[in-house]
Design a protein around this motif. Sequence first.
Motif, PDB file in Angstrom:
ATOM      1  N   VAL A 197       0.871  -1.170   0.000  1.00  0.00           N
ATOM      2  CA  VAL A 197       0.000   0.000   0.000  1.00  0.00           C
ATOM      3  C   VAL A 197       0.907   1.219   0.000  1.00  0.00           C
ATOM      4  O   VAL A 197       1.878   1.288   0.757  1.00  0.00           O
ATOM      5  N   SER A 198       0.609   2.188  -0.866  1.00  0.00           N
ATOM      6  CA  SER A 198       1.423   3.399  -0.949  1.00  0.00           C
ATOM      7  C   SER A 198       0.512   4.619  -1.001  1.00  0.00           C
ATOM      8  O   SER A 198      -0.686   4.504  -1.234  1.00  0.00           O
ATOM      9  N   GLY A 199       1.114   5.770  -0.780  1.00  0.00           N
ATOM     10  CA  GLY A 199       0.359   7.015  -0.897  1.00  0.00           C
ATOM     11  C   GLY A 199       0.311   7.782   0.402  1.00  0.00           C
ATOM     12  O   GLY A 199       0.855   7.370   1.433  1.00  0.00           O
ATOM     13  N   VAL A 200      -0.383   8.914   0.343  1.00  0.00           N
ATOM     14  CA  VAL A 200      -0.464   9.859   1.455  1.00  0.00           C
ATOM     15  C   VAL A 200      -0.938   9.204   2.748  1.00  0.00           C
ATOM     16  O   VAL A 200      -0.370   9.434   3.810  1.00  0.00           O
ATOM     17  N   ASN A 201      -1.984   8.398   2.684  1.00  0.00           N
ATOM     18  CA  ASN A 201      -2.551   7.783   3.888  1.00  0.00           C
ATOM     19  C   ASN A 201      -2.338   6.273   3.909  1.00  0.00           C
ATOM     20  O   ASN A 201      -3.188   5.516   4.388  1.00  0.00           O
ATOM     21  N   ALA A 202      -1.198   5.821   3.413  1.00  0.00           N
ATOM     22  CA  ALA A 202      -0.920   4.385   3.325  1.00  0.00           C
ATOM     23  C   ALA A 202      -1.063   3.680   4.670  1.00  0.00           C
ATOM     24  O   ALA A 202      -1.521   2.539   4.724  1.00  0.00           O
ATOM     25  N   SER A 203      -0.706   4.351   5.754  1.00  0.00           N
ATOM     26  CA  SER A 203      -0.768   3.700   7.072  1.00  0.00           C
ATOM     27  C   SER A 203      -2.193   3.415   7.528  1.00  0.00           C
ATOM     28  O   SER A 203      -2.405   2.647   8.457  1.00  0.00           O
ATOM     29  N   SER A 204      -3.186   3.996   6.867  1.00  0.00           N
ATOM     30  CA  SER A 204      -4.586   3.747   7.210  1.00  0.00           C
ATOM     31  C   SER A 204      -5.147   2.500   6.545  1.00  0.00           C
ATOM     32  O   SER A 204      -6.268   2.092   6.821  1.00  0.00           O
ATOM     33  N   PHE A 205      -4.389   1.900   5.634  1.00  0.00           N
ATOM     34  CA  PHE A 205      -4.822   0.705   4.918  1.00  0.00           C
ATOM     35  C   PHE A 205      -3.786  -0.392   5.131  1.00  0.00           C
ATOM     36  O   PHE A 205      -2.591  -0.144   5.046  1.00  0.00           O
ATOM     37  N   THR A 206      -4.246  -1.601   5.423  1.00  0.00           N
ATOM     38  CA  THR A 206      -3.318  -2.703   5.666  1.00  0.00           C
ATOM     39  C   THR A 206      -3.658  -3.901   4.785  1.00  0.00           C
ATOM     40  O   THR A 206      -4.822  -4.122   4.441  1.00  0.00           O
ATOM     41  N   ILE A 207      -2.622  -4.652   4.437  1.00  0.00           N
ATOM     42  CA  ILE A 207      -2.818  -5.913   3.716  1.00  0.00           C
ATOM     43  C   ILE A 207      -3.242  -6.933   4.763  1.00  0.00           C
ATOM     44  O   ILE A 207      -2.480  -7.276   5.659  1.00  0.00           O
ATOM     45  N   ALA A 208      -4.475  -7.415   4.649  1.00  0.00           N
ATOM     46  CA  ALA A 208      -5.015  -8.376   5.608  1.00  0.00           C
ATOM     47  C   ALA A 208      -4.731  -9.815   5.199  1.00  0.00           C
ATOM     48  O   ALA A 208      -4.605 -10.700   6.044  1.00  0.00           O
ATOM     49  N   SER A 209      -4.638 -10.054   3.883  1.00  0.00           N
ATOM     50  CA  SER A 209      -4.328 -11.391   3.375  1.00  0.00           C
ATOM     51  C   SER A 209      -3.747 -11.264   1.970  1.00  0.00           C
ATOM     52  O   SER A 209      -3.968 -10.266   1.290  1.00  0.00           O
TER      53      SER A 209
END
Length: 178
Positions: A115-127
């Motif tokens: 996940v990349s971009g301004v708010n990448a830390s708000s999105f996670t790879i779950a699987s």
Amino acid sequence: MQNGVCVNLAAGATTSSCPSGVANGSGGCMATQPTCSAGQAMQNGVCVNLAAGAATSSCPSGVANGSGGCTGTMLSVGPVSRDFGSVRSGAASTAFMFTVVNGSTGSVSGISVAVSGVNASSFTIASNTCGGGLAAGGTCAVGVRFSPSSVGVNTASLDVTATSSGSARASLTGTAIP
């Protein structure tokens, strides 16, 4: 319905292929396929990246040539965008599954997802079932979860890359509420 996506039908065409909840108008479904970004073309209902200098003959039937032609691997991710809606700050959404497709006649190796971009830390790879590679025509799945920490609109991208050339991207959006 065409390749899993509802498309406009000509006046007088049958509406029997429209899924329930999709409006009928002008003789058919009114929902359309997503619009591809510059440097991409539609393939099987998802956008695929194009690469300058690639041979036009490598484009599958129905895929437009652009920016020099289709990539050799035809790696794609679908859907091309996902709005996770409103999620309370500090909470998490359920995981949404994206499908990665190797639309080429050859295998792809070294697949990585991020996940990349301004708010990448708000999105996670779950699987992630993509592992190290995909056979020709193969698919795998990547689950993404929206877990915001501050209030407001959050945007990022899901990036899928193969070392044997080829990449695909999906846009991620979600709104964190108090």
